[in-house]
Design a protein around this motif. Structure first.
Motif, PDB file in Angstrom:
ATOM      1  N   TRP A  81      28.684  76.216  60.075  1.00 49.92           N
ATOM      2  CA  TRP A  81      29.215  76.985  61.203  1.00 49.92           C
ATOM      3  C   TRP A  81      28.959  78.483  61.054  1.00 49.92           C
ATOM      4  O   TRP A  81      28.498  79.138  61.983  1.00 49.92           O
ATOM      5  CB  TRP A  81      30.702  76.692  61.364  1.00 49.92           C
ATOM      6  CG  TRP A  81      31.358  77.477  62.440  1.00 49.92           C
ATOM      7  CD1 TRP A  81      32.260  78.490  62.288  1.00 49.92           C
ATOM      8  CD2 TRP A  81      31.176  77.327  63.852  1.00 49.92           C
ATOM      9  NE1 TRP A  81      32.647  78.969  63.506  1.00 49.92           N
ATOM     10  CE2 TRP A  81      31.998  78.277  64.490  1.00 49.92           C
ATOM     11  CE3 TRP A  81      30.393  76.488  64.638  1.00 49.92           C
ATOM     12  CZ2 TRP A  81      32.065  78.404  65.865  1.00 49.92           C
ATOM     13  CZ3 TRP A  81      30.457  76.619  66.010  1.00 49.92           C
ATOM     14  CH2 TRP A  81      31.279  77.568  66.615  1.00 49.92           C
ATOM     15  N   PRO A  95      35.239  75.457  64.463  1.00 52.36           N
ATOM     16  CA  PRO A  95      35.089  74.200  65.194  1.00 52.36           C
ATOM     17  C   PRO A  95      36.247  73.263  64.864  1.00 52.36           C
ATOM     18  O   PRO A  95      36.678  73.163  63.722  1.00 52.36           O
ATOM     19  CB  PRO A  95      33.755  73.647  64.701  1.00 52.36           C
ATOM     20  CG  PRO A  95      33.559  74.264  63.368  1.00 52.36           C
ATOM     21  CD  PRO A  95      34.236  75.596  63.407  1.00 52.36           C
ATOM     22  N   GLU A 102      30.089  67.273  72.928  1.00 53.99           N
ATOM     23  CA  GLU A 102      30.957  68.403  73.257  1.00 53.99           C
ATOM     24  C   GLU A 102      31.627  68.911  71.983  1.00 53.99           C
ATOM     25  O   GLU A 102      32.320  68.172  71.294  1.00 53.99           O
ATOM     26  CB  GLU A 102      32.015  67.989  74.271  1.00 53.99           C
ATOM     27  CG  GLU A 102      32.929  69.126  74.669  1.00 53.99           C
ATOM     28  CD  GLU A 102      33.986  68.694  75.660  1.00 53.99           C
ATOM     29  OE1 GLU A 102      33.927  69.151  76.799  1.00 53.99           O
ATOM     30  OE2 GLU A 102      34.854  67.890  75.268  1.00 53.99           O
ATOM     31  N   LEU A 103      31.418  70.198  71.702  1.00 53.59           N
ATOM     32  CA  LEU A 103      32.012  70.833  70.535  1.00 53.59           C
ATOM     33  C   LEU A 103      33.209  71.653  70.989  1.00 53.59           C
ATOM     34  O   LEU A 103      33.089  72.511  71.861  1.00 53.59           O
ATOM     35  CB  LEU A 103      30.996  71.742  69.848  1.00 53.59           C
ATOM     36  CG  LEU A 103      31.481  72.488  68.612  1.00 53.59           C
ATOM     37  CD1 LEU A 103      31.769  71.514  67.479  1.00 53.59           C
ATOM     38  CD2 LEU A 103      30.448  73.504  68.169  1.00 53.59           C
ATOM     39  N   THR A 104      34.368  71.372  70.408  1.00 56.62           N
ATOM     40  CA  THR A 104      35.585  72.110  70.724  1.00 56.62           C
ATOM     41  C   THR A 104      35.788  73.168  69.652  1.00 56.62           C
ATOM     42  O   THR A 104      35.800  72.863  68.463  1.00 56.62           O
ATOM     43  CB  THR A 104      36.804  71.172  70.770  1.00 56.62           C
ATOM     44  OG1 THR A 104      36.527  70.115  71.696  1.00 56.62           O
ATOM     45  CG2 THR A 104      38.039  71.916  71.214  1.00 56.62           C
ATOM     46  N   VAL A 105      35.921  74.422  70.094  1.00 52.65           N
ATOM     47  CA  VAL A 105      36.078  75.564  69.194  1.00 52.65           C
ATOM     48  C   VAL A 105      37.418  76.214  69.477  1.00 52.65           C
ATOM     49  O   VAL A 105      37.773  76.431  70.639  1.00 52.65           O
ATOM     50  CB  VAL A 105      34.935  76.576  69.405  1.00 52.65           C
ATOM     51  CG1 VAL A 105      35.118  77.783  68.515  1.00 52.65           C
ATOM     52  CG2 VAL A 105      33.596  75.928  69.156  1.00 52.65           C
ATOM     53  N   GLN A 120      28.857  81.821  75.418  1.00 58.01           N
ATOM     54  CA  GLN A 120      28.669  80.372  75.306  1.00 58.01           C
ATOM     55  C   GLN A 120      27.190  79.970  75.319  1.00 58.01           C
ATOM     56  O   GLN A 120      26.747  79.180  74.500  1.00 58.01           O
ATOM     57  CB  GLN A 120      29.421  79.667  76.431  1.00 58.01           C
ATOM     58  CG  GLN A 120      29.399  78.166  76.336  1.00 58.01           C
ATOM     59  CD  GLN A 120      30.352  77.537  77.338  1.00 58.01           C
ATOM     60  OE1 GLN A 120      30.969  78.224  78.132  1.00 58.01           O
ATOM     61  NE2 GLN A 120      30.464  76.246  77.272  1.00 58.01           N
ATOM     62  N   LEU A 124      25.184  78.221  72.168  1.00 59.32           N
ATOM     63  CA  LEU A 124      24.528  76.910  72.296  1.00 59.32           C
ATOM     64  C   LEU A 124      23.067  76.994  71.870  1.00 59.32           C
ATOM     65  O   LEU A 124      22.535  76.068  71.246  1.00 59.32           O
ATOM     66  CB  LEU A 124      24.651  76.396  73.729  1.00 59.32           C
ATOM     67  CG  LEU A 124      26.020  75.854  74.119  1.00 59.32           C
ATOM     68  CD1 LEU A 124      26.058  75.515  75.605  1.00 59.32           C
ATOM     69  CD2 LEU A 124      26.369  74.640  73.294  1.00 59.32           C
ATOM     70  N   VAL A 136      24.517  69.449  70.465  1.00 58.55           N
ATOM     71  CA  VAL A 136      25.684  70.037  71.129  1.00 58.55           C
ATOM     72  C   VAL A 136      25.244  70.416  72.530  1.00 58.55           C
ATOM     73  O   VAL A 136      24.389  71.281  72.718  1.00 58.55           O
ATOM     74  CB  VAL A 136      26.206  71.278  70.369  1.00 58.55           C
ATOM     75  CG1 VAL A 136      27.382  71.883  71.106  1.00 58.55           C
ATOM     76  CG2 VAL A 136      26.612  70.909  68.963  1.00 58.55           C
ATOM     77  N   ARG A 138      27.713  70.830  75.233  1.00 64.85           N
ATOM     78  CA  ARG A 138      28.779  71.622  75.862  1.00 64.85           C
ATOM     79  C   ARG A 138      29.632  72.263  74.792  1.00 64.85           C
ATOM     80  O   ARG A 138      29.791  71.724  73.699  1.00 64.85           O
ATOM     81  CB  ARG A 138      29.666  70.735  76.733  1.00 64.85           C
ATOM     82  CG  ARG A 138      29.004  70.273  78.006  1.00 64.85           C
ATOM     83  CD  ARG A 138      29.963  69.523  78.884  1.00 64.85           C
ATOM     84  NE  ARG A 138      31.240  70.253  78.997  1.00 64.85           N
ATOM     85  CZ  ARG A 138      32.345  69.728  79.479  1.00 64.85           C
ATOM     86  NH1 ARG A 138      32.351  68.486  79.884  1.00 64.85           N
ATOM     87  NH2 ARG A 138      33.457  70.432  79.554  1.00 64.85           N
ATOM     88  N   LEU A 139      30.189  73.398  75.134  1.00 62.91           N
ATOM     89  CA  LEU A 139      31.075  74.111  74.227  1.00 62.91           C
ATOM     90  C   LEU A 139      32.398  74.308  74.940  1.00 62.91           C
ATOM     91  O   LEU A 139      32.452  74.886  76.017  1.00 62.91           O
ATOM     92  CB  LEU A 139      30.453  75.464  73.865  1.00 62.91           C
ATOM     93  CG  LEU A 139      31.013  76.204  72.676  1.00 62.91           C
ATOM     94  CD1 LEU A 139      30.756  75.416  71.404  1.00 62.91           C
ATOM     95  CD2 LEU A 139      30.376  77.570  72.566  1.00 62.91           C
TER      96      LEU A 139
END
Length: 166
Positions: A81, A95, A102-105, A120, A124, A136, A138-139
């Motif tokens: 990361w 993260p 979809e990566l959730t941060v 964003q 990406l 990945v 979507r963020l």
């Protein structure tokens, strides 16, 4: 006689009886079962499947065969990361989850969450350059988590913890 001596004696008796019948004593498989078997040659100086393989190649082949490639790529995002997004962003965001591309941060503050939403597209692109295209897609950026009084998967609507205090 013991087991191995008994077996040797039985083999000699079978050979002697085969010679008396006029047959030839053969060692190995029976003739005509599968034709003549051709013996495999040496592998030679070139690479062969029987040669020792590097552990990394075996692990990547195992991951591809079992369908783990996407999850391992998601794990690389977690492990690398700070290098993928830069030290300044990594200090204030981490993260949390990766599922279905979809990566959730989660950010440290609402200001950093807003900044990450603005960055964003660039983030990406950096992640795609470091891990691979399409890993990945979507963020999802979350602000700091407020304390929650919900514990467990079920919840009953009401006033929360204040309803027990008189």
């Amino acid at each position: 006689m013991r087991g191995s001596d008994l077996a040797r004696a039985a083999l000699e008796a079978a050979r002697a009886s085969a010679q008396q019948r006029g047959g030839r004593v053969r060692r190995g498989t029976a003739k005509g079962v599968a034709g003549r078997r051709r013996r495999r040659g040496w592998s030679g100086p070139g690479p062969d499947d029987r040669d020792p393989q590097p552990l990394g190649r075996l692990a990547s082949r195992l991951a591809a065969d079992r369908g783990w490639a996407e999850r391992l790529a998601g794990g690389q995002v977690f492990g690398r990361w700070a290098k993928l997004v830069g030290e300044d962003v990594a200090e204030h965001a981490r993260p949390v989850a990766f599922e279905g591309g979809e990566l959730t941060v989660q950010a440290d503050s609402t200001a950093w969450a807003t900044q990450l939403r603005l960055l964003q597209r660039e983030l990406l692109k950096r992640i795609a350059a470091g891990v691979g295209d399409g890993v990945v897609t979507r963020l999802k950026v979350q602000g700091p988590a407020a304390p929650s009084w919900r514990y467990g998967p079920r919840h009953v609507p009401g006033r929360g913890p204040r309803d027990t205090y008189g």
